[in-house]
Design a protein around this motif. Structure first.
Motif, PDB file in Angstrom:
ATOM      1  N   ALA A  20       0.675  -1.384   0.206  1.00 24.62           N
ATOM      2  CA  ALA A  20      -0.036   0.392  -0.008  1.00 24.62           C
ATOM      3  C   ALA A  20       1.219   1.341  -0.614  1.00 24.62           C
ATOM      4  CB  ALA A  20      -0.806  -0.356   1.049  1.00 24.62           C
ATOM      5  N   LEU A  21       0.160   2.350  -0.565  1.00 26.26           N
ATOM      6  CA  LEU A  21       0.777   3.330  -0.527  1.00 26.26           C
ATOM      7  C   LEU A  21      -0.055   4.715  -0.288  1.00 26.26           C
ATOM      8  CD1 LEU A  21       2.730   1.886  -2.698  1.00 26.26           C
ATOM      9  CD2 LEU A  21       3.460   4.021  -4.428  1.00 26.26           C
ATOM     10  N   MET A  22       0.701   5.963   1.156  1.00 28.29           N
ATOM     11  CA  MET A  22       0.120   6.626   1.056  1.00 28.29           C
ATOM     12  C   MET A  22       0.708   7.737   0.897  1.00 28.29           C
ATOM     13  SD  MET A  22      -1.534   7.466   5.600  1.00 28.29           S
ATOM     14  CE  MET A  22       0.278   7.573   5.850  1.00 28.29           C
ATOM     15  N   LYS A  23      -0.071   8.823   0.282  1.00 29.21           N
ATOM     16  CA  LYS A  23       0.836   9.975  -0.095  1.00 29.21           C
ATOM     17  C   LYS A  23      -0.314  11.268   1.163  1.00 29.21           C
ATOM     18  CE  LYS A  23       1.364  13.079  -3.872  1.00 29.21           C
ATOM     19  NZ  LYS A  23       0.051  14.797  -3.772  1.00 29.21           N
TER      20      LYS A  23
ATOM     21  N   LYS B  24       4.664  15.712  -0.227  1.00 29.83           N
ATOM     22  CA  LYS B  24       5.321  15.514  -1.554  1.00 29.83           C
ATOM     23  C   LYS B  24       6.418  13.992  -0.340  1.00 29.83           C
ATOM     24  CE  LYS B  24       6.203  18.487  -4.205  1.00 29.83           C
ATOM     25  NZ  LYS B  24       6.175  17.551  -5.763  1.00 29.83           N
ATOM     26  N   ILE B  25       5.187  13.579   0.693  1.00 26.83           N
ATOM     27  CA  ILE B  25       6.264  12.641   0.828  1.00 26.83           C
ATOM     28  C   ILE B  25       5.036  11.657   0.219  1.00 26.83           C
ATOM     29  CG2 ILE B  25       6.395  11.069   3.449  1.00 26.83           C
ATOM     30  CD1 ILE B  25       7.209  14.296   4.577  1.00 26.83           C
ATOM     31  N   ILE B  26       5.803  10.136   0.658  1.00 27.57           N
ATOM     32  CA  ILE B  26       4.670   8.869  -0.493  1.00 27.57           C
ATOM     33  C   ILE B  26       5.340   7.444   1.049  1.00 27.57           C
ATOM     34  CG2 ILE B  26       4.266   7.006  -1.747  1.00 27.57           C
ATOM     35  CD1 ILE B  26       4.262   9.350  -3.496  1.00 27.57           C
ATOM     36  N   PHE B  27       4.538   7.395   1.776  1.00 30.09           N
ATOM     37  CA  PHE B  27       4.437   6.002   2.310  1.00 30.09           C
ATOM     38  C   PHE B  27       4.420   4.406   1.937  1.00 30.09           C
ATOM     39  CE2 PHE B  27       3.988   9.912   5.231  1.00 30.09           C
ATOM     40  CZ  PHE B  27       5.239   9.324   6.556  1.00 30.09           C
ATOM     41  N   VAL B  28       4.452   4.211   1.448  1.00 27.97           N
ATOM     42  CA  VAL B  28       5.149   2.135   0.963  1.00 27.97           C
ATOM     43  C   VAL B  28       5.159   1.303   1.852  1.00 27.97           C
ATOM     44  CG1 VAL B  28       6.182   0.786  -0.843  1.00 27.97           C
ATOM     45  CG2 VAL B  28       6.332   3.677  -0.934  1.00 27.97           C
ATOM     46  N   PHE B  29       3.891   0.664   2.384  1.00 30.77           N
ATOM     47  CA  PHE B  29       3.847  -0.245   2.782  1.00 30.77           C
ATOM     48  C   PHE B  29       3.923  -1.478   2.201  1.00 30.77           C
ATOM     49  CE2 PHE B  29       1.622   3.699   4.437  1.00 30.77           C
ATOM     50  CZ  PHE B  29       2.179   3.404   5.980  1.00 30.77           C
ATOM     51  N   LEU B  30       4.861  -2.445   3.127  1.00 33.62           N
ATOM     52  CA  LEU B  30       5.097  -3.792   2.362  1.00 33.62           C
ATOM     53  C   LEU B  30       5.063  -4.644   3.327  1.00 33.62           C
ATOM     54  CD1 LEU B  30       8.089  -2.275   1.368  1.00 33.62           C
ATOM     55  CD2 LEU B  30       6.528  -2.892  -0.287  1.00 33.62           C
ATOM     56  N   PRO B  31       4.146  -6.029   3.471  1.00 34.80           N
ATOM     57  CA  PRO B  31       5.076  -7.351   4.234  1.00 34.80           C
ATOM     58  C   PRO B  31       5.896  -7.676   4.796  1.00 34.80           C
ATOM     59  CG  PRO B  31       4.183  -7.799   1.976  1.00 34.80           C
ATOM     60  CD  PRO B  31       4.708  -6.503   1.778  1.00 34.80           C
TER      61      PRO B  31
ATOM     62  N   PRO C 248      10.114   3.903   2.808  1.00 32.41           N
ATOM     63  CA  PRO C 248       9.622   2.160   3.138  1.00 32.41           C
ATOM     64  C   PRO C 248       9.005   2.149   4.604  1.00 32.41           C
ATOM     65  CG  PRO C 248      11.254   2.772   1.856  1.00 32.41           C
ATOM     66  CD  PRO C 248      11.595   3.634   2.224  1.00 32.41           C
ATOM     67  N   VAL C 249       8.091   1.508   4.711  1.00 28.37           N
ATOM     68  CA  VAL C 249       7.511   0.758   6.386  1.00 28.37           C
ATOM     69  C   VAL C 249       7.336  -0.609   5.903  1.00 28.37           C
ATOM     70  CG1 VAL C 249       5.855   1.184   7.568  1.00 28.37           C
ATOM     71  CG2 VAL C 249       6.493   3.212   6.060  1.00 28.37           C
ATOM     72  N   THR C 250       7.977  -1.420   6.524  1.00 27.03           N
ATOM     73  CA  THR C 250       7.958  -3.025   6.585  1.00 27.03           C
ATOM     74  C   THR C 250       7.505  -3.180   7.897  1.00 27.03           C
ATOM     75  OG1 THR C 250      10.259  -3.060   7.335  1.00 27.03           O
ATOM     76  CG2 THR C 250      10.068  -2.989   5.528  1.00 27.03           C
ATOM     77  N   PHE C 251       7.183  -4.670   7.829  1.00 26.86           N
ATOM     78  CA  PHE C 251       5.827  -5.098   8.225  1.00 26.86           C
ATOM     79  C   PHE C 251       4.335  -5.034   8.655  1.00 26.86           C
ATOM     80  CE2 PHE C 251      10.075  -6.313  10.615  1.00 26.86           C
ATOM     81  CZ  PHE C 251       9.762  -8.041  10.365  1.00 26.86           C
ATOM     82  N   TYR C 252       3.483  -4.724   7.457  1.00 29.06           N
ATOM     83  CA  TYR C 252       2.266  -4.005   6.743  1.00 29.06           C
ATOM     84  C   TYR C 252       1.763  -5.374   6.975  1.00 29.06           C
ATOM     85  CZ  TYR C 252      -0.979  -2.077   4.179  1.00 29.06           C
ATOM     86  OH  TYR C 252      -2.674  -2.296   4.206  1.00 29.06           O
ATOM     87  N   HIS C 253       0.677  -5.069   7.608  1.00 29.12           N
ATOM     88  CA  HIS C 253      -0.772  -5.648   7.609  1.00 29.12           C
ATOM     89  C   HIS C 253      -0.663  -6.988   7.514  1.00 29.12           C
ATOM     90  CE1 HIS C 253      -4.187  -6.842   6.226  1.00 29.12           C
ATOM     91  NE2 HIS C 253      -4.139  -7.952   5.101  1.00 29.12           N
ATOM     92  N   GLU C 254       1.617  -7.553   7.622  1.00 29.40           N
ATOM     93  CA  GLU C 254       1.252  -9.310   8.375  1.00 29.40           C
ATOM     94  C   GLU C 254       2.302  -9.837   8.201  1.00 29.40           C
ATOM     95  OE1 GLU C 254       0.464 -12.141   5.698  1.00 29.40           O
ATOM     96  OE2 GLU C 254       0.082 -11.245   3.511  1.00 29.40           O
ATOM     97  N   MET C 255       2.565 -10.509   9.625  1.00 27.73           N
ATOM     98  CA  MET C 255       4.426 -11.137   9.090  1.00 27.73           C
ATOM     99  C   MET C 255       3.365 -12.454   8.013  1.00 27.73           C
ATOM    100  SD  MET C 255       6.464 -10.366  11.199  1.00 27.73           S
ATOM    101  CE  MET C 255       7.372 -11.444  11.593  1.00 27.73           C
TER     102      MET C 255
END
Length: 132
Positions: free
Chosen positions: A37-40, A43-50, A72-79
């Protein structure tokens, strides 16, 4: 080594049993999907990665845009098991080859080396949509 009655031991044993069952049956490893998922915000975009994504993948994602600051933000949504680079998959080791049993029977095999490319391409595609 985990004691035989511990939660981690039971979970990893279940995963290894599922892995062996799939290998013995000769069936293909079923594909899985992971949420990105991405959240803007301005001028900042967070990229959420599992799961735990290798740093090199995060750096590739950060380099996809000069217009925005990408975080980038890890451990998003599930392990899930480590998401390794193709290079790490070729080299082998704990992260690409041996960490998957600790994540339970949902992921009975390590991720393919193509996972790196798929994730970076998907994030690039979504960034293209954000720009337009």
């Amino acid at each position: 080594v985990e004691p035989k009655g511990s939660h981690n031991y039971i979970r990893s044993r279940q995963c290894l049993e599922k892995t062996l069952k799939i290998k013995k049956s000769g069936t293909e490893v079923p594909p899985i999907s992971l949420d990105v998922a991405l959240m803007k915000i301005g001028k900042i975009i967070f990229v959420f990665l599992p799961g735990e994504v290798f740093t090199e993948i995060g750096l590739q994602i950060k380099a996809l845009s000069q217009d925005f600051k990408i975080i980038p933000v890890t451990f998003y949504h599930e392990m899930c098991p480590y998401i390794s680079t193709a290079k790490a998959c070729a080299e082998g080791g704990f992260e690409p080859d041996q960490s998957f049993p600790w994540y339970g029977s949902k992921y009975p095999f390590p991720f393919a080396s193509s996972c790196e490319e798929i994730i970076v391409e998907k994030v690039s595609s979504i960034l293209g949509q954000i720009r337009s």
